[in-house]
Each structure stands twice: as C-alpha cells, then as structure tokens.
Design a protein around this motif. Structure first.
Motif, PDB file in Angstrom:
ATOM      1  N   GLU A   1       0.821  -1.205   0.000  1.00  0.00           N
ATOM      2  CA  GLU A   1       0.000   0.000   0.000  1.00  0.00           C
ATOM      3  C   GLU A   1       0.858   1.259   0.000  1.00  0.00           C
ATOM      4  OE1 GLU A   1      -3.096   2.692   0.079  1.00  0.00           O
ATOM      5  OE2 GLU A   1      -3.215   0.527  -0.308  1.00  0.00           O
ATOM      6  N   GLU A   2       1.924   1.265   0.814  1.00  0.00           N
ATOM      7  CA  GLU A   2       2.781   2.453   0.884  1.00  0.00           C
ATOM      8  C   GLU A   2       3.484   2.681  -0.450  1.00  0.00           C
ATOM      9  OE1 GLU A   2       4.001   5.869   2.764  1.00  0.00           O
ATOM     10  OE2 GLU A   2       2.514   4.363   3.363  1.00  0.00           O
TER      11      GLU A   2
ATOM     12  N   ARG B   1       1.038   4.306  -2.771  1.00  0.00           N
ATOM     13  CA  ARG B   1       0.832   5.720  -2.441  1.00  0.00           C
ATOM     14  C   ARG B   1       2.011   6.587  -2.891  1.00  0.00           C
ATOM     15  NH1 ARG B   1      -2.290   6.040   3.435  1.00  0.00           N
ATOM     16  NH2 ARG B   1      -3.871   4.436   2.981  1.00  0.00           N
TER      17      ARG B   1
ATOM     18  N   LYS C   1       3.485   6.380  -5.570  1.00  0.00           N
ATOM     19  CA  LYS C   1       3.439   6.636  -7.015  1.00  0.00           C
ATOM     20  C   LYS C   1       3.127   8.100  -7.307  1.00  0.00           C
ATOM     21  CE  LYS C   1       2.832   2.445  -9.655  1.00  0.00           C
ATOM     22  NZ  LYS C   1       2.094   1.791 -10.751  1.00  0.00           N
ATOM     23  N   ASP C   2       2.503   8.770  -6.356  1.00  0.00           N
ATOM     24  CA  ASP C   2       2.235  10.197  -6.523  1.00  0.00           C
ATOM     25  C   ASP C   2       3.466  11.043  -6.216  1.00  0.00           C
ATOM     26  OD1 ASP C   2      -0.395   9.630  -7.142  1.00  0.00           O
ATOM     27  OD2 ASP C   2      -1.061   9.785  -5.051  1.00  0.00           O
ATOM     28  N   LYS C   3       4.516  10.410  -5.707  1.00  0.00           N
ATOM     29  CA  LYS C   3       5.723  11.142  -5.298  1.00  0.00           C
ATOM     30  C   LYS C   3       6.932  10.811  -6.170  1.00  0.00           C
ATOM     31  CE  LYS C   3       3.325  12.613  -1.751  1.00  0.00           C
ATOM     32  NZ  LYS C   3       3.522  12.050  -0.416  1.00  0.00           N
TER      33      LYS C   3
ATOM     34  N   LYS D   1       5.622   6.722   9.111  1.00  0.00           N
ATOM     35  CA  LYS D   1       5.403   7.771   8.114  1.00  0.00           C
ATOM     36  C   LYS D   1       6.590   7.785   7.165  1.00  0.00           C
ATOM     37  CE  LYS D   1       4.403  12.730   7.645  1.00  0.00           C
ATOM     38  NZ  LYS D   1       4.278  14.016   8.377  1.00  0.00           N
TER      39      LYS D   1
ATOM     40  N   ASN E   1      -0.247   2.903   7.410  1.00  0.00           N
ATOM     41  CA  ASN E   1      -1.394   3.153   6.525  1.00  0.00           C
ATOM     42  C   ASN E   1      -2.441   2.069   6.706  1.00  0.00           C
ATOM     43  OD1 ASN E   1      -0.846   0.857   4.730  1.00  0.00           O
ATOM     44  ND2 ASN E   1       0.885   2.061   3.984  1.00  0.00           N
TER      45      ASN E   1
ATOM     46  N   ARG F   1      -5.570  -0.993   1.016  1.00  0.00           N
ATOM     47  CA  ARG F   1      -6.809  -0.975   0.241  1.00  0.00           C
ATOM     48  C   ARG F   1      -7.255  -2.383  -0.104  1.00  0.00           C
ATOM     49  NH1 ARG F   1      -4.713   2.509  -4.506  1.00  0.00           N
ATOM     50  NH2 ARG F   1      -3.470   3.255  -2.755  1.00  0.00           N
TER      51      ARG F   1
END
Length: 248
Positions: free
Chosen positions: A44-45, A48, A50-52, A144, A180, A183
């Motif tokens: 999952e991390e 996520r 992928k936007d960075k 985090k 996290n 999903r």
C-alpha cells in the motif's frame, strides 16, 4: 524510480494455528492463507508513493508455487509486475535476505519496502539482514514515509516515542501497523492482475544456497491459561507474587 516490495504467504491472521500431531510444525493443510499483513502495508505504501515519483512497483515472493496467489493480490492492489522465486524448501530469514540481495542487484530499485516481520515466525530479521548485506541505510518500524528525489525521510516508532531519520537512496524501509490502511483490491483490478507479468525463478538462478541452518526439534501448543484468584488485600497479593517468584 523503482520500488521493490517483498511479500510472504502466511497463515491468515483470522485462523487459529494448529500444531501437527507429531509436533513437527504447524498444520497448514486445508487452511486459509493470505499475504502477511505487514507486507500488505508495504504494498500500500509503495502504491501511495506513485504520486511522489515512483514509476514501477515490483512485488517479490519466495516459496512454493501457491505464492503466485499472494503475488496476484499485490498486482491487484497496484503493483506493476511480480517475481516468484519458487522453492518447496522452508527458507530462513538469512536465505531470504541473500535472495533479495541478488534480486536487488538485478533489478536496481531505489527503494525496498517490506513488512517489519511475518506473523508466522515473528523473526523480524529479513529487513535488517538485507540492509547489512547491501550496505545501505535502513529505517525500521516506519509510521510515516516522505519521499524526495534522492532521499527518504522516515518517522519510526521507538520505545520512547518516535524518531525521524533521513536516508540517502537506495534505502530499506520496514513497515509498522500505523503507517497506513491497505486498500481492498477491486474486481476490475483483480481481473487486470491476471495479465500482469509474473516471472518465475529458482534460488539456483540467483546462485543462492537456501539450505536451512536451523532444525526444529519440536513444536507444542502454548499452555492453557489457568483461572485467576481473588485476594483479600495487598499483603496477600504480595505474598502470592513472592511465592511465584515475581516479587522479592
């Protein structure tokens, strides 16, 4: 940027383990298996991130042929492709770390994210061993993750609270529960996962010896919890604790 995510097929956390009658291990016949929960968090991390700047997520599993199911779950969640290192032998943490080292050298990922431990053996060793073999920075028990172009900042849980570390890439992160909420894979993504690439390898392909170094002598059920007793006062409580060797 490429991220490598090792995942493990384990006994589902909702299933109560049963010890084999001969005491040689846990009975896994006809029971539900699933992805290690900490590895789900790692997948999952990676998704996520992928936007960075992450462009590719490669899921890896080591084990029997049925581990393909676990890899397909990772692909359905959002991984781009998968690698199965197939072996019917039980691979210990050091063997897993050596195989992952060979895969990292072949794939050249900038980041490796894996669960802090597997819920079947609770060893909590593979991430640290892999970091030692590769000679790269590591951040364990991550709660985090913040990714930059050439570094990653990780907030990790420690006994005294939290600690923030900044690592140069490539680096290794092991995930904790509070990082996290994984999903659920949607039906369309489950169907798409069937056509995503899944390469099959063996330990011999990477030149790694995974022969076990440890021998399990016996596995037994934990003792059943006995009923508690009520005490009349503090003096009686202290006396009982002394008798049990808990207090002096």
């Amino acid at each position: 940027m490429k991220v490598l995510v090792p995942v493990k097929r384990v006994l589902d956390y909702n299933v109560k383990p049963r010890v084999k009658a001969d005491g040689t291990g846990v009975d896994l016949a006809n029971v539900k298996m699933s992805m290690n929960p900490f590895d789900e968090i790692a997948v999952e991390e990676a998704i996520r991130l992928k936007d960075k700047g992450v462009t590719e997520i490669v899921a890896v599993s080591i084990g029997e042929a049925k581990c393909q199911e676990t890899l397909r779950t990772a692909l359905a969640m959002g991984a781009d492709r998968a690698i199965l290192v197939q072996t019917d032998d039980k691979v210990e943490p050091l063997g897993v770390a050596k195989l992952l080292k060979a895969i990292v050298e072949a794939e050249q990922p900038q980041l490796i994210i894996l669960g802090k431990q597997a819920i079947d053996d609770d060893n909590n060793q593979t991430g640290q061993m892999l970091a030692g073999l590769l000679g790269v920075g590591q951040a364990t028990f991550a709660s985090k993750v913040e990714l930059a172009a050439d570094s990653v900042t990780v907030t990790r849980e420690v006994d005294g609270g939290s600690e923030t570390d900044k690592l140069s890439l490539p680096a290794i992160i092991t995930t904790d529960l509070r990082l996290n909420e994984p999903r659920y894979a949607s039906l369309p993504n489950i169907m798409k996962a069937k056509s995503k690439p899944l390469d099959q390898k063996t330990p011999a392909d990477y030149g790694v010896d995974v022969a076990p170094r440890l021998t399990t002598l016996k596995v037994v059920e934990p003792p059943k919890r006995t009923a508690g007793v009520k005490v009349a006062d503090t003096d009686e409580l202290v006396a009982k604790l002394k008798a049990m060797g808990v207090a002096k």
